[in-house]
Design a protein around this motif. Structure first.
Motif, short mmCIF file in Angstrom:
data_model
loop_
_atom_site.label_atom_id
_atom_site.label_comp_id
_atom_site.label_asym_id
_atom_site.label_seq_id
_atom_site.Cartn_x
_atom_site.Cartn_y
_atom_site.Cartn_z
N LYS A 110 -1.21 64.60 18.68
CA LYS A 110 -2.06 63.43 18.92
C LYS A 110 -1.18 62.32 19.44
N ALA A 111 -1.73 61.55 20.37
CA ALA A 111 -1.02 60.38 20.89
C ALA A 111 -2.01 59.24 20.96
N ILE A 112 -1.57 58.08 20.55
CA ILE A 112 -2.43 56.90 20.53
C ILE A 112 -1.90 55.89 21.55
N GLY A 113 -2.79 55.43 22.41
CA GLY A 113 -2.46 54.33 23.31
C GLY A 113 -1.66 54.67 24.55
N LEU A 114 -1.51 55.94 24.88
CA LEU A 114 -0.79 56.27 26.12
C LEU A 114 -1.62 55.81 27.31
N ASN A 115 -1.02 55.03 28.20
CA ASN A 115 -1.78 54.59 29.37
C ASN A 115 -0.96 54.65 30.66
N ASP A 116 0.12 55.40 30.62
CA ASP A 116 0.93 55.67 31.80
C ASP A 116 0.65 57.12 32.22
N ALA A 155 -9.83 51.71 28.69
CA ALA A 155 -10.23 51.50 30.09
C ALA A 155 -9.12 51.93 31.04
N LYS A 156 -7.87 51.77 30.64
CA LYS A 156 -6.75 52.22 31.47
C LYS A 156 -6.59 53.74 31.41
N GLN A 157 -6.89 54.32 30.26
CA GLN A 157 -6.74 55.76 30.08
C GLN A 157 -7.80 56.56 30.83
N LYS A 158 -9.00 56.03 30.88
CA LYS A 158 -10.13 56.79 31.42
C LYS A 158 -9.88 57.36 32.82
N ASN A 177 -10.07 64.43 12.40
CA ASN A 177 -9.11 63.53 11.77
C ASN A 177 -8.47 62.59 12.80
N ILE A 178 -9.33 61.99 13.61
CA ILE A 178 -8.90 61.00 14.59
C ILE A 178 -9.35 59.63 14.09
N ASN A 179 -8.38 58.75 13.84
CA ASN A 179 -8.68 57.48 13.20
C ASN A 179 -8.65 56.28 14.13
N TYR A 180 -8.24 56.46 15.37
CA TYR A 180 -8.07 55.31 16.26
C TYR A 180 -8.68 55.56 17.63
N TRP A 181 -9.14 54.46 18.25
CA TRP A 181 -9.56 54.53 19.65
C TRP A 181 -8.33 54.83 20.48
N SER A 182 -8.52 55.23 21.67
CA SER A 182 -7.46 55.53 22.64
C SER A 182 -6.56 56.68 22.18
N THR A 183 -7.12 57.57 21.35
CA THR A 183 -6.37 58.74 20.89
C THR A 183 -6.66 59.91 21.81
N ILE A 184 -5.59 60.56 22.22
CA ILE A 184 -5.68 61.82 22.96
C ILE A 184 -5.15 62.89 22.01
N ALA A 185 -5.96 63.91 21.76
CA ALA A 185 -5.55 64.99 20.87
C ALA A 185 -5.67 66.31 21.62
N ILE A 186 -4.73 67.19 21.34
CA ILE A 186 -4.71 68.49 22.02
C ILE A 186 -4.79 69.59 20.97
N TYR A 187 -5.66 70.56 21.24
CA TYR A 187 -5.88 71.67 20.33
C TYR A 187 -5.76 72.99 21.10
N LYS A 188 -5.18 73.97 20.42
CA LYS A 188 -5.08 75.30 21.02
C LYS A 188 -5.05 76.33 19.89
N ASN A 189 -5.79 77.41 20.07
CA ASN A 189 -5.83 78.48 19.07
C ASN A 189 -6.17 77.95 17.68
#
Length: 95
Positions: A77-83, A25-28, A59-71
């Motif tokens: 992947k980062a889990i729980g970042l809310n700042d 909810a904080k990340q959204k 291969n994302i195992n957790y809620w609040s995961t932000i994953a970045i893909y390129k090429n």
């Protein structure tokens, strides 16, 4: 959409969330603003408990995961970042 963007060399930010997750909810709102600020990136999100096939594929195992893909590669992947500064700094790794 994900595969097409990857094949076209576009950076994709994927966000895994759950409706009961307070961190999510904080990340959204941070990610909604990031989508406006990083116009050249593709932002995708999905509810992890409903779309387990996406979690398995990426291969994302957790809620609040932000994953970045390129090429067609995972940049990170980062889990729980809310700042906001932390989220933006992480997103910039994919640029």
């Amino acid at each position: 959409v994900f595969k097409k963007a990857q094949n076209n060399g576009k950076t994709v930010v994927v966000y895994s969330w759950n409706k009961y997750c307070t961190t999510c909810a904080k990340q959204k709102p941070i990610l909604e603003q990031a989508e406006k600020d990083f116009k050249d990136l593709l932002f995708l999100s999905y509810e992890q408990t409903k779309y387990k096939d996406i979690s398995k594929f990426l291969n994302i195992n957790y809620w609040s995961t932000i994953a970045i893909y390129k090429n067609n590669e995972e940049i990170g992947k980062a889990i729980g970042l809310n700042d906001k500064d932390e989220v933006y700094s992480f997103i910039q790794k994919g640029i």
